[in-house]
Design a protein around this motif. Structure first.
Motif, PDB file in Angstrom:
ATOM      1  N   GLN A 177       0.822  -1.208   0.000  1.00  0.00           N
ATOM      2  CA  GLN A 177       0.000   0.000   0.000  1.00  0.00           C
ATOM      3  C   GLN A 177       0.857   1.258   0.000  1.00  0.00           C
ATOM      4  OE1 GLN A 177      -2.270  -0.942   3.535  1.00  0.00           O
ATOM      5  NE2 GLN A 177      -4.114  -1.060   2.308  1.00  0.00           N
ATOM      6  N   VAL A 178       1.933   1.248   0.810  1.00  0.00           N
ATOM      7  CA  VAL A 178       2.851   2.372   0.885  1.00  0.00           C
ATOM      8  C   VAL A 178       4.267   1.843   0.735  1.00  0.00           C
ATOM      9  CG1 VAL A 178       3.740   4.263   2.274  1.00  0.00           C
ATOM     10  CG2 VAL A 178       1.306   3.697   2.358  1.00  0.00           C
ATOM     11  N   PHE A 218      -2.993   8.720   1.874  1.00  0.00           N
ATOM     12  CA  PHE A 218      -3.955   9.771   2.178  1.00  0.00           C
ATOM     13  C   PHE A 218      -3.285  10.915   2.919  1.00  0.00           C
ATOM     14  CE2 PHE A 218      -7.814  11.892   3.007  1.00  0.00           C
ATOM     15  CZ  PHE A 218      -7.841  12.270   4.337  1.00  0.00           C
ATOM     16  N   SER A 219      -2.480  10.550   3.924  1.00  0.00           N
ATOM     17  CA  SER A 219      -1.820  11.569   4.727  1.00  0.00           C
ATOM     18  C   SER A 219      -0.574  10.986   5.391  1.00  0.00           C
ATOM     19  CB  SER A 219      -2.770  12.099   5.804  1.00  0.00           C
ATOM     20  OG  SER A 219      -2.135  13.055   6.622  1.00  0.00           O
ATOM     21  N   ALA A 272      -1.435   7.377   6.795  1.00  0.00           N
ATOM     22  CA  ALA A 272      -2.794   6.893   6.603  1.00  0.00           C
ATOM     23  C   ALA A 272      -2.999   6.644   5.102  1.00  0.00           C
ATOM     24  CB  ALA A 272      -3.800   7.910   7.103  1.00  0.00           C
ATOM     25  N   VAL A 273      -3.567   5.508   4.781  1.00  0.00           N
ATOM     26  CA  VAL A 273      -3.785   5.173   3.370  1.00  0.00           C
ATOM     27  C   VAL A 273      -5.216   5.492   2.971  1.00  0.00           C
ATOM     28  CG1 VAL A 273      -2.013   3.395   3.410  1.00  0.00           C
ATOM     29  CG2 VAL A 273      -4.402   2.774   3.840  1.00  0.00           C
ATOM     30  N   LEU A 274      -5.429   5.627   1.710  1.00  0.00           N
ATOM     31  CA  LEU A 274      -6.761   5.919   1.177  1.00  0.00           C
ATOM     32  C   LEU A 274      -7.738   4.818   1.570  1.00  0.00           C
ATOM     33  CD1 LEU A 274      -5.679   7.096  -2.371  1.00  0.00           C
ATOM     34  CD2 LEU A 274      -6.585   8.532  -0.535  1.00  0.00           C
ATOM     35  N   GLY A 275      -8.892   5.231   2.094  1.00  0.00           N
ATOM     36  CA  GLY A 275      -9.917   4.276   2.450  1.00  0.00           C
ATOM     37  C   GLY A 275      -9.775   3.659   3.819  1.00  0.00           C
TER      38      GLY A 275
END
Length: 121
Positions: free
Chosen positions: A1-2, A29-30, A100-103
């Protein structure tokens, strides 16, 4: 994811300088706090420097006045400028991102693969 990818390590003489970079990519996301750690052979991983999302910085006593951490939020990148390098700075340097990841509503910690810094004459 990251994914975190470090670069900039290498061999440098005592008193020299290096600039490490760590770029984050993926479903981001952030990103809040970014940190640099290092681990020397036979030693535990130690925190070198950190920078908050607002730019507040902290440093280990051993690198204060010599290292500078900074970030470029537009590029999701953190840097570590290392000056006046000493042989005892020799280690593998890792970046760490609280992200923080999307969703997903929660922050998690991600690590890069590490980059070797060797200070030797």
């Amino acid at each position: 994811q990251v994914q975190l990818v470090e670069s900039g390590g290498g061999l440098v003489q005592p008193g020299g300088s290096l600039r490490l970079s760590c770029a984050a990519s993926g479903s981001i996301f952030s990103i809040s706090t970014l940190r640099w750690y290092r681990q020397a052979p036979g030693k535990q991983r130690e925190l070198v420097a950190s920078i908050s999302d607002r730019g507040s910085t902290n440093y280990a006593d051993s690198v204060k006045g010599r290292f500078t951490i900074s970030r470029d939020n537009a590029k999701n990148t953190v840097y570590l400028q290392m000056n006046s390098l000493k042989p005892e700075d020799t280690a593998v340097y890792y970046c760490n991102a609280r992200t923080a990841v999307l969703g997903a509503p929660l922050f998690d910690y991600y690590w890069g693969q590490g980059t070797q810094v060797t200070v030797s004459s």
